[in-house]
Write a protein that holds these residues in place. Structure first.
Motif, short mmCIF file in Angstrom:
data_model
loop_
_atom_site.label_atom_id
_atom_site.label_comp_id
_atom_site.label_asym_id
_atom_site.label_seq_id
_atom_site.Cartn_x
_atom_site.Cartn_y
_atom_site.Cartn_z
N ARG A 1 2.60 1.92 -3.87
CA ARG A 1 1.97 3.14 -4.40
C ARG A 1 3.00 4.20 -4.74
O ARG A 1 2.89 4.91 -5.74
CB ARG A 1 0.96 3.68 -3.38
CG ARG A 1 -0.45 3.36 -3.79
CD ARG A 1 -1.40 4.51 -3.77
NE ARG A 1 -1.29 5.35 -2.59
CZ ARG A 1 -2.23 5.44 -1.68
NH1 ARG A 1 -3.30 4.70 -1.79
NH2 ARG A 1 -2.10 6.27 -0.67
N GLY B 1 -5.71 -3.18 -4.49
CA GLY B 1 -6.83 -2.96 -3.57
C GLY B 1 -7.67 -4.23 -3.44
O GLY B 1 -8.02 -4.66 -2.34
N PHE B 2 -7.96 -4.86 -4.59
CA PHE B 2 -8.73 -6.11 -4.62
C PHE B 2 -8.00 -7.17 -3.79
O PHE B 2 -8.60 -7.85 -2.96
CB PHE B 2 -8.84 -6.54 -6.10
CG PHE B 2 -9.35 -7.93 -6.35
CD1 PHE B 2 -10.70 -8.23 -6.27
CD2 PHE B 2 -8.47 -8.96 -6.71
CE1 PHE B 2 -11.18 -9.51 -6.53
CE2 PHE B 2 -8.93 -10.25 -6.98
CZ PHE B 2 -10.29 -10.52 -6.89
N THR B 3 -6.69 -7.27 -3.97
CA THR B 3 -5.88 -8.27 -3.25
C THR B 3 -5.90 -8.01 -1.75
O THR B 3 -6.10 -8.95 -0.96
CB THR B 3 -4.42 -8.23 -3.77
OG1 THR B 3 -4.45 -8.48 -5.17
CG2 THR B 3 -3.54 -9.24 -3.08
N LEU B 4 -5.74 -6.76 -1.35
CA LEU B 4 -5.68 -6.49 0.09
C LEU B 4 -7.03 -6.77 0.77
O LEU B 4 -7.05 -7.32 1.88
CB LEU B 4 -5.24 -5.04 0.35
CG LEU B 4 -3.75 -4.77 0.04
CD1 LEU B 4 -3.38 -3.35 0.39
CD2 LEU B 4 -2.82 -5.75 0.78
N ILE B 5 -8.14 -6.45 0.09
CA ILE B 5 -9.46 -6.74 0.69
C ILE B 5 -9.62 -8.26 0.85
O ILE B 5 -9.98 -8.76 1.90
CB ILE B 5 -10.60 -6.16 -0.18
CG1 ILE B 5 -10.53 -4.63 -0.15
CG2 ILE B 5 -11.97 -6.64 0.30
CD1 ILE B 5 -11.47 -3.94 -1.13
N ALA C 1 -3.61 0.25 -8.62
CA ALA C 1 -4.50 0.66 -7.52
C ALA C 1 -5.67 -0.32 -7.42
O ALA C 1 -6.02 -0.76 -6.31
CB ALA C 1 -5.00 2.08 -7.74
N SER C 2 -6.26 -0.72 -8.57
CA SER C 2 -7.41 -1.62 -8.47
C SER C 2 -7.01 -3.04 -8.10
O SER C 2 -7.62 -3.64 -7.22
CB SER C 2 -8.24 -1.68 -9.76
OG SER C 2 -7.85 -0.76 -10.68
N ALA D 1 0.82 -1.21 0.00
CA ALA D 1 0.00 0.00 0.00
C ALA D 1 0.86 1.27 0.00
O ALA D 1 0.56 2.20 -0.72
CB ALA D 1 -0.95 -0.01 1.19
#
Ligand code: RET
Length: 303
Positions: free
Chosen positions: A202, A221-225, A217-218, A198
């Motif tokens: 980034r 983000g998908f992976t971290l959620i 970013a997408s 992150a």
């Protein structure tokens, strides 16, 4: 002490042997309560075996359609689903499973509480899979972001620590505090990964073109959620024993399909569509050691 004849009691004073044998209370050990997968769980494992096999074939196929210089992401992603296929095959066939023992206290209103010995299935093949595939998933994301070698190494080591502490927690035979202690180390390691992706990711991807920035970013983000849901499922299944083994299998199956085949297709299709901007790897990756770099037997380094 020396014993003299006077000290020996007469026969009448000795306790007499009785002919009747009092009933010996028998203790029948209660067998442990087994918590294992049912039909639904087993069928789910087989469905994932097939999905991982098909995805692997598709990823290898996609790899051969691009020149070797552009194949790095395809190869890494195909390896991820290949390892997942092998681990799911091990779990579906009954290998890769062991039991962890623990005691459950059942509380009753009128009668005293009773302790029950429980043995719950632990799918250890999952942890073997994660210890290999999650570093590869991180490698995919790190290469996309353009993270430095030092940062990639930290993320991968933290990842291996996270998976191993999860394995120790799952098999912990000691007190609950011990098990959740291992789990806490795993969560700290996970925070290191989140930091690298992150914050570090980034920062480095900011130097790239806008398409790559938006894509990173997408997908990150998908992976971290998605990855954050894994420790929650663990807490409800292997950790807290709140959900049964079938629900555990289904929950991990959905997460694994999203984290591997769905992630993989998304990454590779996007990567191929951005082929003009994606880096081309020459040198050792594409050509092996060239004439100049090759060390021949007999060379002593002197001119
Ligand atoms: C454990 C328990 C210890 C604490 C934490 C965990 C996290 C696990 C994760 C697993 C991700 C797996 C993936 C598999 C892909 O198919 C080990 C459950 C934080 C994040 C992405």
């Amino acid at each position: 002490m020396i014993v003299s004849p006077e000290m020996i009691p007469s026969a009448s004073a000795l306790p007499t042997a009785s002919t009747s044998v009092a009933p010996i209370p028998t203790i029948v050990p209660t067998p442990p309560h087994i918590v294992a997968a049912g039909d639904v769980g087993n069928r789910t494992l087989w469905v994932v075996v097939v999905i991982m096999a098909i995805s692997s074939l598709a990823f290898y196929g996609m790899a051969f359609r691009v020149p070797v210089q552009k194949r790095l992401f395809h190869i890494i992603t195909a390896f991820i689903t290949t390892f997942a296929f092998l681990s799911y095959f091990a779990m579906a066939t009954g290998d890769g499973i062991s039991f962890a023992s623990y005691t459950k206290t059942e509380h009753h209103k009128k009668v005293p509480s009773i302790d029950i010995d429980v043995k719950r299935e632990i799918y250890w093949a999952r942890y073997v899979d994660w210890s290999i595939t999650t570093p590869l998933l991180l490698l995919d994301l790190s290469l996309l972001a353009g993270l430095s070698g030092a940062n990639i190494l930290v993320a991968i080591v933290a990842d291996v620590i996270m998976v191993l502490t999860g394995l120790f927690a799952a098999f912990g035979q000691g007190k609950d505090s011990q098990k959740w202690g291992w789990y806490a180390w795993g969560c700290i390691a996970y925070l290191v990964i989140v930091y690298q992706l992150a914050i570090g990711g980034r920062e480095t991807v900011a130097r790239k073109d806008s398409k790559t920035k938006a894509f990173y970013a997408s997908i990150a983000g998908f992976t971290l959620i998605l990855w954050t849901i894994y420790p929650i499922i663990w807490g409800l299944s292997e950790g807290g024993h709140i959900i049964n083994v079938d629900s555990e299998i289904i929950a991990y199956a959905v997460l694994d399909i999203l984290a591997k085949p769905v992630f993989g297709f998304w990454l590779l299709f996007t990567h191929d569509s951005m082929a003009s901007t994606s880096p081309s790897l020459e040198g050792f990756w594409a050509h092996g050691f060239g004439e100049q770099g090759t060390l021949r037997v007999g060379d002593d380094g002197e001119a």
